[in-house]
Design a protein around this motif. Sequence first.
Motif, mmCIF file in Angstrom:
data_model
loop_
_atom_site.group_PDB
_atom_site.id
_atom_site.type_symbol
_atom_site.label_atom_id
_atom_site.label_comp_id
_atom_site.label_asym_id
_atom_site.label_seq_id
_atom_site.Cartn_x
_atom_site.Cartn_y
_atom_site.Cartn_z
ATOM 1 N N LEU A 80 0.833 -1.196 0.000
ATOM 2 C CA LEU A 80 0.000 0.000 0.000
ATOM 3 C C LEU A 80 0.871 1.251 0.000
ATOM 4 C CD1 LEU A 80 -3.071 0.548 0.118
ATOM 5 C CD2 LEU A 80 -2.790 0.911 2.556
ATOM 6 N N PRO A 81 0.729 2.118 -1.003
ATOM 7 C CA PRO A 81 1.559 3.327 -1.050
ATOM 8 C C PRO A 81 1.104 4.368 -0.036
ATOM 9 C CG PRO A 81 0.029 3.292 -2.899
ATOM 10 C CD PRO A 81 -0.147 1.988 -2.169
ATOM 11 N N THR A 82 2.030 5.251 0.330
ATOM 12 C CA THR A 82 1.691 6.353 1.226
ATOM 13 C C THR A 82 1.175 7.525 0.393
ATOM 14 O OG1 THR A 82 3.934 7.214 1.175
ATOM 15 C CG2 THR A 82 3.399 5.696 2.946
ATOM 16 N N ILE A 83 0.181 8.202 0.910
ATOM 17 C CA ILE A 83 -0.434 9.335 0.224
ATOM 18 C C ILE A 83 -0.235 10.574 1.083
ATOM 19 C CG2 ILE A 83 -2.575 10.269 -0.738
ATOM 20 C CD1 ILE A 83 -1.564 7.639 -2.061
ATOM 21 N N LYS A 84 0.314 11.627 0.472
ATOM 22 C CA LYS A 84 0.478 12.904 1.163
ATOM 23 C C LYS A 84 -0.187 13.977 0.302
ATOM 24 C CE LYS A 84 3.857 16.132 2.980
ATOM 25 N NZ LYS A 84 5.270 16.471 3.123
ATOM 26 N N ILE A 85 -0.987 14.808 0.932
ATOM 27 C CA ILE A 85 -1.682 15.892 0.241
ATOM 28 C C ILE A 85 -1.131 17.196 0.803
ATOM 29 C CG2 ILE A 85 -3.932 16.937 -0.221
ATOM 30 C CD1 ILE A 85 -5.099 14.077 0.334
ATOM 31 N N ALA A 86 -0.526 18.013 -0.067
ATOM 32 C CA ALA A 86 0.145 19.233 0.403
ATOM 33 C C ALA A 86 -0.175 20.410 -0.518
ATOM 34 C CB ALA A 86 1.651 19.020 0.464
ATOM 35 N N GLY A 87 -0.209 21.599 0.064
ATOM 36 C CA GLY A 87 -0.421 22.814 -0.703
ATOM 37 C C GLY A 87 -1.899 23.117 -0.873
ATOM 38 N N GLY A 88 -2.189 24.042 -1.759
ATOM 39 C CA GLY A 88 -3.568 24.409 -2.036
ATOM 40 C C GLY A 88 -4.194 25.332 -1.014
ATOM 41 N N GLY A 89 -3.417 25.777 -0.030
ATOM 42 C CA GLY A 89 -3.934 26.713 0.958
ATOM 43 C C GLY A 89 -4.687 26.094 2.111
ATOM 44 N N GLY A 90 -4.937 24.800 2.069
ATOM 45 C CA GLY A 90 -5.691 24.157 3.147
ATOM 46 C C GLY A 90 -4.859 23.130 3.866
ATOM 47 N N ARG A 91 -5.539 22.351 4.712
ATOM 48 C CA ARG A 91 -4.840 21.294 5.433
ATOM 49 C C ARG A 91 -5.822 20.260 5.950
ATOM 50 N NH1 ARG A 91 -4.407 22.788 11.365
ATOM 51 N NH2 ARG A 91 -5.811 24.549 11.543
ATOM 52 N N GLY A 92 -5.270 19.093 6.272
ATOM 53 C CA GLY A 92 -6.058 18.076 6.953
ATOM 54 C C GLY A 92 -6.700 17.009 6.091
ATOM 55 N N ALA A 93 -6.607 17.087 4.764
ATOM 56 C CA ALA A 93 -7.232 16.061 3.933
ATOM 57 C C ALA A 93 -6.447 14.760 4.047
ATOM 58 C CB ALA A 93 -7.288 16.515 2.479
ATOM 59 N N LYS A 94 -7.173 13.657 4.139
ATOM 60 C CA LYS A 94 -6.536 12.352 4.232
ATOM 61 C C LYS A 94 -7.332 11.339 3.419
ATOM 62 C CE LYS A 94 -4.592 9.025 7.413
ATOM 63 N NZ LYS A 94 -4.306 8.662 8.794
ATOM 64 N N PHE A 95 -6.631 10.627 2.533
ATOM 65 C CA PHE A 95 -7.248 9.627 1.678
ATOM 66 C C PHE A 95 -6.415 8.355 1.700
ATOM 67 C CE2 PHE A 95 -9.302 13.373 0.255
ATOM 68 C CZ PHE A 95 -10.423 13.022 -0.483
ATOM 69 N N LEU A 96 -7.070 7.211 1.509
ATOM 70 C CA LEU A 96 -6.388 5.932 1.382
ATOM 71 C C LEU A 96 -6.533 5.426 -0.046
ATOM 72 C CD1 LEU A 96 -7.425 3.859 4.538
ATOM 73 C CD2 LEU A 96 -5.178 4.774 3.990
ATOM 74 N N PRO A 97 -5.463 4.873 -0.622
ATOM 75 C CA PRO A 97 -5.577 4.303 -1.962
ATOM 76 C C PRO A 97 -6.227 2.924 -1.907
ATOM 77 C CG PRO A 97 -3.357 4.007 -1.154
ATOM 78 C CD PRO A 97 -4.101 4.784 -0.104
ATOM 79 N N ASN A 98 -6.996 2.593 -2.934
ATOM 80 C CA ASN A 98 -7.590 1.266 -3.083
ATOM 81 C C ASN A 98 -6.883 0.597 -4.256
ATOM 82 O OD1 ASN A 98 -9.685 1.821 -1.106
ATOM 83 N ND2 ASN A 98 -10.540 3.151 -2.660
#
Length: 128
Positions: free
Chosen positions: A84-102
């Motif tokens: 399972l790969p790691t997912i990082k969401i960065a930038g866009g002016g916001g914070r806190g989004a978290k998703f899991l890959p299927n």
Amino acid sequence: PLLDEDGYVSEIRLTRTGLNYKQNVPTGLNCIIDSFTMLRPGSGYTSEPTVYVNGLENIARAKIENGFVISIEVVDRTISFTELPTIKIAGGGGRGAKFLPNLACLPVEELEARGYAKIGTGKYIDCP
């Protein structure tokens, strides 16, 4: 759980893998990211954040609406994963989004039968 159009459970997605389970590693199969499951939409996004898959860009793209990440779409289905790969969401002016890959782990022929077509040496695309 995911429900079908009649309100019945059609799929269950795990959000935590637990500990000390025997790994069931696929052999002879290609595992690609099929979709993403949202755990948190985050907040405050004013533009699309960058989605990093195992530290790499341009594999997936976030979509935002009203300051929240509402979904992540897979852009490049040519990359196979053995775990399972790691997912990082960065930038866009916001914070806190978290998703899991299927992951979808199938032989190449079955990936194509599910509606993924590889165009030459390019990327996999979703077919209608």
